[in-house]
Design a protein around this motif. Structure first.
Motif, PDB file in Angstrom:
ATOM      1  N   GLU A   1       0.844  -1.200   0.000  1.00  0.00           N
ATOM      2  CA  GLU A   1       0.000   0.000   0.000  1.00  0.00           C
ATOM      3  C   GLU A   1       0.881   1.252   0.000  1.00  0.00           C
ATOM      4  N   LYS A   2       1.948   1.236   0.777  1.00  0.00           N
ATOM      5  CA  LYS A   2       2.876   2.377   0.804  1.00  0.00           C
ATOM      6  C   LYS A   2       3.568   2.541  -0.541  1.00  0.00           C
ATOM      7  N   VAL A   3       3.891   1.428  -1.171  1.00  0.00           N
ATOM      8  CA  VAL A   3       4.520   1.472  -2.490  1.00  0.00           C
ATOM      9  C   VAL A   3       3.597   2.187  -3.476  1.00  0.00           C
ATOM     10  N   VAL A   4       2.327   1.806  -3.478  1.00  0.00           N
ATOM     11  CA  VAL A   4       1.371   2.405  -4.405  1.00  0.00           C
ATOM     12  C   VAL A   4       1.143   3.877  -4.064  1.00  0.00           C
ATOM     13  N   GLU A   5       1.006   4.188  -2.779  1.00  0.00           N
ATOM     14  CA  GLU A   5       0.804   5.577  -2.361  1.00  0.00           C
ATOM     15  C   GLU A   5       1.954   6.470  -2.813  1.00  0.00           C
ATOM     16  N   ASN A   6       3.182   5.953  -2.694  1.00  0.00           N
ATOM     17  CA  ASN A   6       4.372   6.747  -3.017  1.00  0.00           C
ATOM     18  C   ASN A   6       4.819   6.606  -4.465  1.00  0.00           C
ATOM     19  N   ARG A   7       4.129   5.725  -5.204  1.00  0.00           N
ATOM     20  CA  ARG A   7       4.528   5.442  -6.594  1.00  0.00           C
ATOM     21  C   ARG A   7       6.008   5.062  -6.649  1.00  0.00           C
ATOM     22  N   ASP A   8       6.415   4.219  -5.709  1.00  0.00           N
ATOM     23  CA  ASP A   8       7.817   3.849  -5.547  1.00  0.00           C
ATOM     24  C   ASP A   8       7.995   2.347  -5.800  1.00  0.00           C
ATOM     25  N   GLY A   9       8.114   1.973  -7.057  1.00  0.00           N
ATOM     26  CA  GLY A   9       8.289   0.574  -7.392  1.00  0.00           C
ATOM     27  C   GLY A   9       7.010  -0.133  -7.756  1.00  0.00           C
ATOM     28  N   ASP A  10       5.910   0.625  -7.867  1.00  0.00           N
ATOM     29  CA  ASP A  10       4.632  -0.027  -8.127  1.00  0.00           C
ATOM     30  C   ASP A  10       4.562  -0.658  -9.513  1.00  0.00           C
ATOM     31  N   GLY A  11       5.461  -0.296 -10.396  1.00  0.00           N
ATOM     32  CA  GLY A  11       5.497  -0.914 -11.717  1.00  0.00           C
ATOM     33  C   GLY A  11       5.814  -2.396 -11.674  1.00  0.00           C
ATOM     34  N   TYR A  12       6.400  -2.845 -10.579  1.00  0.00           N
ATOM     35  CA  TYR A  12       6.759  -4.261 -10.445  1.00  0.00           C
ATOM     36  C   TYR A  12       5.643  -5.103  -9.829  1.00  0.00           C
ATOM     37  N   LEU A  13       4.626  -4.469  -9.327  1.00  0.00           N
ATOM     38  CA  LEU A  13       3.540  -5.210  -8.679  1.00  0.00           C
ATOM     39  C   LEU A  13       2.988  -6.310  -9.571  1.00  0.00           C
TER      40      LEU A  13
END
Length: 124
Positions: free
Chosen positions: A86-98
């Motif tokens: 959730e923090k990854v998505v909120e910060n747009r920090d690595g969400d491309g790998y989800l």
């Protein structure tokens, strides 16, 4: 690590650290000490020990949330993995790998993961 080759991955990481000529004083020794702790945890408790030790060494801070999520996922702790994702998505920090990271396979069936994919703009 992705392939379950923990010993080999740690050896390669040690080689990479030893080649660093520009590392600040003491950094190489600290990193080698970290690798030694991870290796000992792996040898004592297998993959579970490795991931638990990695998380323990990182503490509860919010640095590297995607990597923390991966370690929690490997432990089967979906609640904590999804909390960090959730923090990854909120910060747009690595969400491309989800959508593609195989280390998240254990959480993919969770409806909360599908919701995170939707939030990140992926088909769920």
């Amino acid at each position: 690590i992705n392939k379950g080759m923990y010993e080999e991955a740690l050896k390669e990481a040690e080689k990479r650290v030893m080649r660093r000529q520009d590392a600040p004083e003491g950094q190489v020794a600290r990193q080698l000490g970290n690798f030694a702790e991870l290796r000992a945890a792996y040898r004592q408790s297998g993959a579970r020990g490795f991931h638990e030790k990695w998380i323990e060494r990182q503490g509860e801070g919010s640095e590297r949330p995607f990597i923390k999520a991966r370690h929690y996922a490997k432990l089967g702790d979906n609640d904590r993995a999804l909390e960090w994702l959730e923090k990854v998505v909120e910060n747009r920090d690595g969400d491309g790998y989800l959508y593609v990271d195989p280390q998240l396979d254990l959480v993919r069936s969770d409806p909360r993961f599908r919701e995170l994919l939707r939030k990140a703009g992926f088909p769920s």
